[in-house]
Design a protein around this motif. Structure first.
Motif: not given
Length: 289
Positions: A196-211, A238-251
């Motif tokens: 289980s992870l928490l993932i953050n975008s640090l600087e700006k909102s952007k897409e993250l893809g994980m395989f 594979h999944v991808s999600s748009d992460l909002i800056a400084d908002i942690p998302v569960k993965a």
């Protein structure tokens, strides 16, 4: 032997920093800052931070007339301005640091294991353009102490609160390519391992893809992942999600068909779009329903 290894290491660092000081002078730069050294994927280890500290100290004592920003002061400025200087430096970050700190050049470096040595590649970047002004490289012996620092990832910054409102540290945290990856838990039950992870975008909102990723246990057995999940998105491949800056998302990453005897994971290799994130030496705990 220990004294000889230490002497060889210090000699190589001093030689590299002296050569780098000459290059800074020839480039007519009067102020520099040294950021954490990384691996080729942009991940920071204890060795990367240690080598950066050594270079900063050596350059400050070189007596060549240029100013070296104290790294404690540098880290404070980075936190205040919500910048990320871990991982690969992009032109925008280089320019911001140049403007805020008032330096003309950044010293960056990469560390690459190569047999019994670690290759150290150091670059001087122009803060106005992020272009390479000059570069140098060398090798340090991979002693036991160096290897321990090399394989120890850093817990960086102030991580968000873990899930379920539980306070405390994460198992490991790695920053790479403008994201922070917090390993929250690693559990095994009935042949299924879930990370289980928490993932953050640090600087700006952007897409993250994980395989679909992989892990290697302490006995050298490799397992391929089954399900990948980020937020509400999940898939077997594979999944991808748009992460909002400084908002942690569960993965999470799920692996089936795993031996129940496994107690430790030597490597969790998380495959993302364009880069990998590697967690090492992870203890597995028994998952309860």
């Amino acid at each position: 032997m220990l004294a000889a290894s230490s002497f060889a290491y210090e000699k190589e660092i001093n030689a590299l920093s002296a050569a780098m000081a000459e290059k800074i002078v020839r480039a007519d730069r009067t102020s520099v800052a040294v950021v954490d050294f990384t691996d080729l994927e942009g991940n920071v280890t204890q060795l990367g931070r240690f080598i950066a500290e050594e270079f900063s100290t050596a350059l400050a004592g070189a007596g060549k007339g240029f100013k070296v920003v104290d790294r404690t002061h540098l880290n404070s400025i980075v936190k205040e301005n919500k910048l990320s200087v871990t991982g690969l430096i992009d032109p925008e970050t280089a320019r911001k640091l140049g403007q805020i700190i008032g330096v003309q050049a950044l010293i960056t470096g990469t560390l690459t294991p190569f047999g019994d040595t670690v290759r150290v590649a150091v670059k001087v970047l122009d803060t106005a353009t992020a272009e390479i002004i000059d570069a140098i490289r060398g090798n340090i012996a991979k002693t036991e102490a160096v290897n321990t620092l090399l394989t120890t990832s850093l817990t960086l910054g102030s991580p968000p609160v873990p899930p379920e409102g539980k306070q405390g540290e994460f198992l490991q945290t790695i920053e790479a390519r403008g994201f922070s990856f917090h390993l929250v838990s690693s559990k095994i039950s009935n042949g299924t391992v879930i990370f289980s992870l928490l993932i953050n975008s640090l600087e700006k909102s952007k897409e993250l893809g994980m395989f679909k990723s992989r892990f290697i246990d302490s006995e050298g057995n490799e397992y391929k992942g089954n399900e990948v999940k980020i937020g509400s998105h999940s898939h077997w491949g594979h999944v991808s999600s748009d992460l909002i800056a400084d908002i942690p998302v569960k993965a999470s990453l799920t692996f089936n068909g795993v031996s129940q005897k496994i107690k430790r994971v030597a490597l969790l290799d998380v495959h993302c779009s364009g880069f990998n994130v590697q967690f090492r030496n992870i203890l597995l705990s028994n998952r309860t329903k």
